[in-house]
Design a protein around this motif. Structure first.
Motif, PDB file in Angstrom:
ATOM      1  N   GLY A   1       3.738  -3.857   9.080  1.00 43.13           N
ATOM      2  CA  GLY A   1       4.499  -3.036   7.830  1.00 43.13           C
ATOM      3  C   GLY A   1       4.009  -3.241   6.536  1.00 43.13           C
ATOM      4  N   THR A   2       2.838  -3.755   6.190  1.00 44.44           N
ATOM      5  CA  THR A   2       2.340  -3.975   4.786  1.00 44.44           C
ATOM      6  C   THR A   2       0.861  -3.818   4.844  1.00 44.44           C
ATOM      7  N   VAL A   3       0.424  -2.993   3.677  1.00 47.91           N
ATOM      8  CA  VAL A   3      -0.804  -2.658   3.508  1.00 47.91           C
ATOM      9  C   VAL A   3      -1.129  -3.204   2.124  1.00 47.91           C
ATOM     10  N   CYS A   4      -2.542  -3.729   1.933  1.00 50.43           N
ATOM     11  CA  CYS A   4      -3.061  -4.448   0.705  1.00 50.43           C
ATOM     12  C   CYS A   4      -4.372  -3.990   0.337  1.00 50.43           C
ATOM     13  N   ALA A   5      -4.632  -4.389  -0.905  1.00 50.36           N
ATOM     14  CA  ALA A   5      -6.014  -4.076  -1.567  1.00 50.36           C
ATOM     15  C   ALA A   5      -6.372  -5.030  -2.252  1.00 50.36           C
ATOM     16  N   ALA A   6      -7.645  -5.434  -2.481  1.00 52.87           N
ATOM     17  CA  ALA A   6      -8.148  -6.364  -3.484  1.00 52.87           C
ATOM     18  C   ALA A   6      -9.489  -6.226  -4.222  1.00 52.87           C
ATOM     19  N   VAL A   7      -9.589  -6.403  -5.306  1.00 52.73           N
ATOM     20  CA  VAL A   7     -10.932  -6.116  -6.014  1.00 52.73           C
ATOM     21  C   VAL A   7     -11.271  -7.532  -6.848  1.00 52.73           C
ATOM     22  N   PRO A   8     -12.677  -7.837  -6.855  1.00 48.20           N
ATOM     23  CA  PRO A   8     -13.290  -9.251  -7.304  1.00 48.20           C
ATOM     24  C   PRO A   8     -12.882  -9.078  -8.804  1.00 48.20           C
ATOM     25  N   ILE A   9     -12.595 -10.182  -9.104  1.00 46.13           N
ATOM     26  CA  ILE A   9     -12.698 -10.739 -10.552  1.00 46.13           C
ATOM     27  C   ILE A   9     -13.392 -12.029 -10.832  1.00 46.13           C
ATOM     28  N   THR A  10     -14.963 -11.779 -10.518  1.00 45.48           N
ATOM     29  CA  THR A  10     -15.847 -13.348 -10.602  1.00 45.48           C
ATOM     30  C   THR A  10     -16.592 -13.205 -11.737  1.00 45.48           C
ATOM     31  N   ALA A  11     -16.645 -14.572 -12.508  1.00 46.20           N
ATOM     32  CA  ALA A  11     -17.589 -14.809 -13.414  1.00 46.20           C
ATOM     33  C   ALA A  11     -18.097 -16.109 -13.445  1.00 46.20           C
ATOM     34  N   GLY A  12     -19.491 -16.155 -13.348  1.00 45.68           N
ATOM     35  CA  GLY A  12     -20.067 -17.723 -13.343  1.00 45.68           C
ATOM     36  C   GLY A  12     -19.779 -17.948 -11.765  1.00 45.68           C
ATOM     37  N   ARG A  13     -19.249 -19.321 -11.746  1.00 41.51           N
ATOM     38  CA  ARG A  13     -19.195 -19.859 -10.364  1.00 41.51           C
ATOM     39  C   ARG A  13     -17.602 -19.788 -10.017  1.00 41.51           C
ATOM     40  N   SER A  14     -16.689 -18.977 -10.733  1.00 40.79           N
ATOM     41  CA  SER A  14     -15.286 -18.780 -10.618  1.00 40.79           C
ATOM     42  C   SER A  14     -15.075 -17.692  -9.749  1.00 40.79           C
ATOM     43  N   VAL A  15     -14.781 -17.898  -8.414  1.00 46.64           N
ATOM     44  CA  VAL A  15     -14.468 -16.862  -7.485  1.00 46.64           C
ATOM     45  C   VAL A  15     -12.905 -16.349  -7.558  1.00 46.64           C
ATOM     46  N   GLY A  16     -12.687 -15.096  -7.725  1.00 48.76           N
ATOM     47  CA  GLY A  16     -11.065 -14.710  -7.829  1.00 48.76           C
ATOM     48  C   GLY A  16     -10.993 -13.113  -7.627  1.00 48.76           C
ATOM     49  N   CYS A  17      -9.961 -12.718  -7.330  1.00 50.40           N
ATOM     50  CA  CYS A  17      -9.778 -11.304  -7.235  1.00 50.40           C
ATOM     51  C   CYS A  17      -8.359 -10.773  -7.610  1.00 50.40           C
TER      52      CYS A  17
END
Length: 252
Positions: free
Chosen positions: A203-219
């Motif tokens: 019942g749920t759909v999602c999407a994600a894009v990276p937001i990474t700089a240096g050694r910091s991993v995020g989305c």
């Protein structure tokens, strides 16, 4: 934790934006777009786009005569005394704007100390957040957030994560084979949003894009009910375009 070497598209935009901000900050009396272009070497068209984004985010302001000066957001983030609160507030405003523009709940997630963590989100009556029926930390193989973060780790980093969090079947669409999952992660273009089509929750759909700089991993991610799935790719593309301002706030 080892990261994959290739940078993402928002990273390049942020690098250019930092060059523009450095130039504006250097000219305390204001600087024209022509002078900024000369000093940064950025093409006029690309610079115009960046300046619009920086003005919208409050990092620069335009004064009489068209010159650019440092904006309030940059001043607040540059203040050591209340930087963390200023950053949180700035990101929350940005997330709320993205939520309203894409019509979905939006999230910032980080990979911290080997774990997936949702650090901020913005939802609402018409943009409900996903029901966390399984701890996100244990669902990296199934969620768009988790898969997006895992794409940014190297092979050993992924293996370490999955050694601690098994690829359990959450729905009939969940990928439980590590071999298949790793192949999907390896073939995921860094500039294309990662999708979750009912892999984490029915019942749920999602999407994600990276937001990474240096050694910091995020989305940066979004979720919406399955009845809105026809809007997912359009919303994901809009989310991708919104990643640079979020990454810029985290980088400053």
């Amino acid at each position: 934790m080892a990261l994959k070497p290739e940078p993402t598209a928002p990273f390049h935009s942020v690098q250019y934006a930092l060059r523009v901000l450095e130039c504006v900050a250097k000219h305390t009396g204001g600087v024209t777009d022509v002078q900024i272009a000369r000093e940064t070497g950025l093409p006029t068209g690309h610079l115009s786009h960046l300046l619009r984004m920086l003005r919208r985010e409050g990092y620069v302001e335009q004064v009489t005569g068209g010159a650019y000066v440092v904006g309030e957001s940059l001043v607040l983030l540059g203040s050591a005394g209340n930087r963390q609160q200023a950053l949180y507030d700035k990101l929350q405003r940005t997330l709320s704007e993205i939520r309203d523009s894409v019509g979905a709940a939006v999230y910032i997630s980080r990979y911290i100390d080997g774990e997936i963590k949702i650090t901020q989100y913005a939802d609402g009556p018409r943009a409900p957040k996903v029901n966390e029926w399984v701890d996100f930390r244990s669902a990296g193989h199934a969620s768009a957030v988790g898969k997006c973060l895992l794409t940014q780790l190297d092979h050993n980093g992924r293996r370490d994560h999955l050694a601690r969090h098994k690829t359990a079947r959450l729905t009939s669409r969940t990928i439980t084979s590590e071999k298949v999952l790793f192949s999907r992660l390896d073939n995921q273009p860094p500039t294309v949003p990662v999708l979750d089509l009912q892999e984490y929750a029915v019942g749920t759909v999602c999407a994600a894009v990276p937001i990474t700089a240096g050694r910091s991993v995020g989305c940066l991610a979004l979720s919406m009910p399955i009845e809105n799935a026809h809007r997912l790719r359009q919303a994901a593309d809009a989310l991708n375009r919104s990643a640079a301002p979020v990454l810029l706030s985290l980088t400053l």
